[in-house]
Scaffold this motif. Structure first.
Motif, short mmCIF file in Angstrom:
data_model
loop_
_atom_site.label_atom_id
_atom_site.label_comp_id
_atom_site.label_asym_id
_atom_site.label_seq_id
_atom_site.Cartn_x
_atom_site.Cartn_y
_atom_site.Cartn_z
N THR A 1 8.39 3.90 -7.23
CA THR A 1 9.13 3.55 -6.00
C THR A 1 9.67 2.13 -6.13
OG1 THR A 1 7.06 2.82 -4.96
CG2 THR A 1 7.77 5.07 -4.51
N LYS A 2 8.91 1.27 -6.79
CA LYS A 2 9.35 -0.11 -7.04
C LYS A 2 9.14 -0.41 -8.51
CE LYS A 2 9.41 -1.22 -2.51
NZ LYS A 2 8.13 -1.58 -1.90
N VAL A 3 9.81 -1.42 -8.99
CA VAL A 3 9.63 -1.78 -10.39
C VAL A 3 9.76 -3.29 -10.58
CG1 VAL A 3 12.08 -1.27 -10.89
CG2 VAL A 3 10.44 -1.34 -12.78
N ALA A 4 8.94 -3.82 -11.49
CA ALA A 4 9.07 -5.21 -11.92
C ALA A 4 9.28 -5.20 -13.42
CB ALA A 4 7.81 -6.01 -11.56
N VAL A 5 10.18 -6.05 -13.89
CA VAL A 5 10.44 -6.15 -15.32
C VAL A 5 9.84 -7.46 -15.82
CG1 VAL A 5 12.23 -6.20 -17.10
CG2 VAL A 5 12.62 -4.93 -14.98
N ALA B 1 0.85 -1.19 0.00
CA ALA B 1 0.00 0.00 0.00
C ALA B 1 0.89 1.24 0.00
CB ALA B 1 -0.90 -0.01 1.23
N GLY B 2 0.56 2.19 -0.87
CA GLY B 2 1.32 3.44 -0.94
C GLY B 2 2.41 3.45 -1.99
N ASP B 3 2.70 2.28 -2.56
CA ASP B 3 3.72 2.23 -3.62
C ASP B 3 3.23 2.87 -4.91
OD1 ASP B 3 5.88 0.96 -2.47
OD2 ASP B 3 5.25 -1.07 -3.06
N ILE B 4 4.18 3.38 -5.69
CA ILE B 4 3.92 3.60 -7.11
C ILE B 4 4.75 2.53 -7.80
CG2 ILE B 4 4.08 5.15 -9.09
CD1 ILE B 4 3.83 7.52 -7.25
N TYR B 5 4.07 1.47 -8.19
CA TYR B 5 4.77 0.27 -8.64
C TYR B 5 4.80 0.23 -10.16
CZ TYR B 5 6.74 -4.31 -7.67
OH TYR B 5 7.60 -5.37 -7.54
N GLY B 6 5.97 0.31 -10.74
CA GLY B 6 6.11 0.28 -12.19
C GLY B 6 6.22 -1.15 -12.69
N VAL B 7 5.52 -1.45 -13.77
CA VAL B 7 5.70 -2.74 -14.44
C VAL B 7 6.13 -2.42 -15.86
CG1 VAL B 7 4.63 -4.89 -15.22
CG2 VAL B 7 3.96 -3.88 -13.02
N ILE B 8 7.36 -2.82 -16.21
CA ILE B 8 7.90 -2.48 -17.52
C ILE B 8 8.18 -3.75 -18.32
CG2 ILE B 8 10.32 -2.36 -16.73
CD1 ILE B 8 10.50 0.18 -18.64
#
Ligand code: ATP
Ligand code: MG
Length: 346
Positions: free
Chosen positions: A214-218, A35-42
């Motif tokens: 703030t976080k990222v998944a590739v 909760a609260g993340d701005i989670y990038g999925v690239i």
């Protein structure tokens, strides 16, 4: 606690050919989004990003695995309970998906109408939201009278109308120019900070993630190949796909072609030093590199600023007697990562 928790999520589409192999659009994804993340999925086109978003939104059923939204496993819910979960999730799109026959205010009010919010409350909320996205004076305009950036602001206002906990953005800035993209990303960051809404940002542009993530998944071929906080992924990508995305905005080591080019002008020893100011003061690296009897010239790379931290990959040409150059390299190796660049194989 993770507001979105995915475990071994698989999504297969049947082959259009009879007896053909199904397409595994999402292939065993496990991911926790706090909760609260701005989670990038690239990921590149076809990696499975949009499919993943449709699964989180319960627009499509998963083939196997579980997805918990705020503690509820949505893969086991019936349609009526799913409706309730969906009101907790807002969504914005690349092509905005506004109703062209309705004005801005009616577009923003639409999800509230579906949720049977009474008219007075709806009007009040529409006014607040249009004010928030900076479009108070466009309430009676129609979508085709707006610019792309304005349309996306309407999309954001509409997505927020039912006060969701999660906002899913699928390529929300891909149709916008760089300045408008920056404005919309600032607005998304404000949504996150002001209302504490968790945002999942789907993109194929690393710059989007660098700006607000703030976080990222590739993702590659339906799988998450690497994930973590943005700083560690950007400063030290491990998977090849990640390194390729990172290299679009951060100068790392020169490519083979660039190295060949550098060699024609720089005959000394070429080394790449990776610097992170939380681990080593950059000036300390430099003073060791330029030891007695060695000179160093910066020939490639640069420093980056991310989350209040500086890091970068700097390629130097070292000049001096072999033994002195080796000594400088050994000195730097004690405090930072340093790599000697080999000749490109013919
Ligand atoms: N409804 C569908 N039916 C059959 N195959 C599908 C369907 N939706 C997606 N796929 C397939 O699943 C894979 C992943 O597609 P998806 O749209 O999730 O990728 P993406 O990462 O969002 O790509 P892009 O960046 O181009 O939007 C692709 O091979 C695609 O052809
Ligand atoms: Mg997509």
């Amino acid at each position: 606690m993770a507001i979105i928790a995915m475990r071994d999520v698989v999504k297969e589409y049947p082959s259009p050919k009879r007896g053909g192999d199904p397409t595994r659009a999402v292939d065993g994804v496990s991911l926790d989004i706090e909760a609260g993340d701005i989670y990038g999925v690239i990921g590149y086109s076809g990696a499975g990003k949009s499919t993943l978003v449709r699964l989180i939104n319960a627009l499509e059923p998963t083939t196997s695995g579980s997805i918990e939204i705020d503690g509820t496993d949505i893969t086991r819910l019936g349609e009526s309970k799913l409706q309730a979960v969906r009101t907790d999730i807002g969504m914005i799109f690349q092509q905005f998906n506004l109703f062209n026959s309705r004005n801005v205010a009616a577009n923003v009010a639409f999800p509230m109408k579906i949720a049977k919010v009474d008219k007075a409350k709806r009007d009040k909320r529409v006014a607040e939201l249009l004010d928030f996205v900076g479009l108070s004076d466009r309430a009676t305009s129609f979508p085709d009278q707006l610019s792309g950036g304005q349309k996306q602001r309407v999309g954001i206002a509409r997505a927020l109308s039912t006060s969701p906990k999660i906002l899913l953005a699928d390529e929300a800035t891909s149709a916008l120019d760089p300045q408008t993209t920056a404005d919309v990303l600032d607005l998304l960051q404000l949504v996150n900070r002001e209302f504490g809404i968790t945002i999942v940002v789907i993109t194929h542009e690393m710059d989007v993630i660098k700006r607000i993530g703030t976080k990222v998944a590739v993702m590659e071929h339906g799988k998450v190949v690497e994930h973590g906080d943005v700083f560690s992924i950007f400063s030290n990508p491990r998977h090849r796909a990640t390194a390729r995305f990172v290299s679009t905005i951060i100068a790392g080591t020169p490519s083979d072609r660039e190295l060949e080019e550098l060699r024609t002008r720089h005959r000394g020893t070429l080394v790449t030093v990776s610097v992170d100011d939380h681990q080593t003061a950059p000036h300390e690296v430099l003073s060791r590199l330029i030891g007695p009897g060695t000179q160093a010239q910066l020939v490639y790379g640069g420093m980056n600023e991310l989350g209040g931290r500086s890091f970068g990959h700097l390629t130097f040409e070292l000049l001096g007697e072999d033994a002195k150059v080796r000594e400088s390299i050994a000195q730097v190796a004690q405090i930072a990562s340093i790599k000697t660049l080999e000749e490109v194989a013919e």
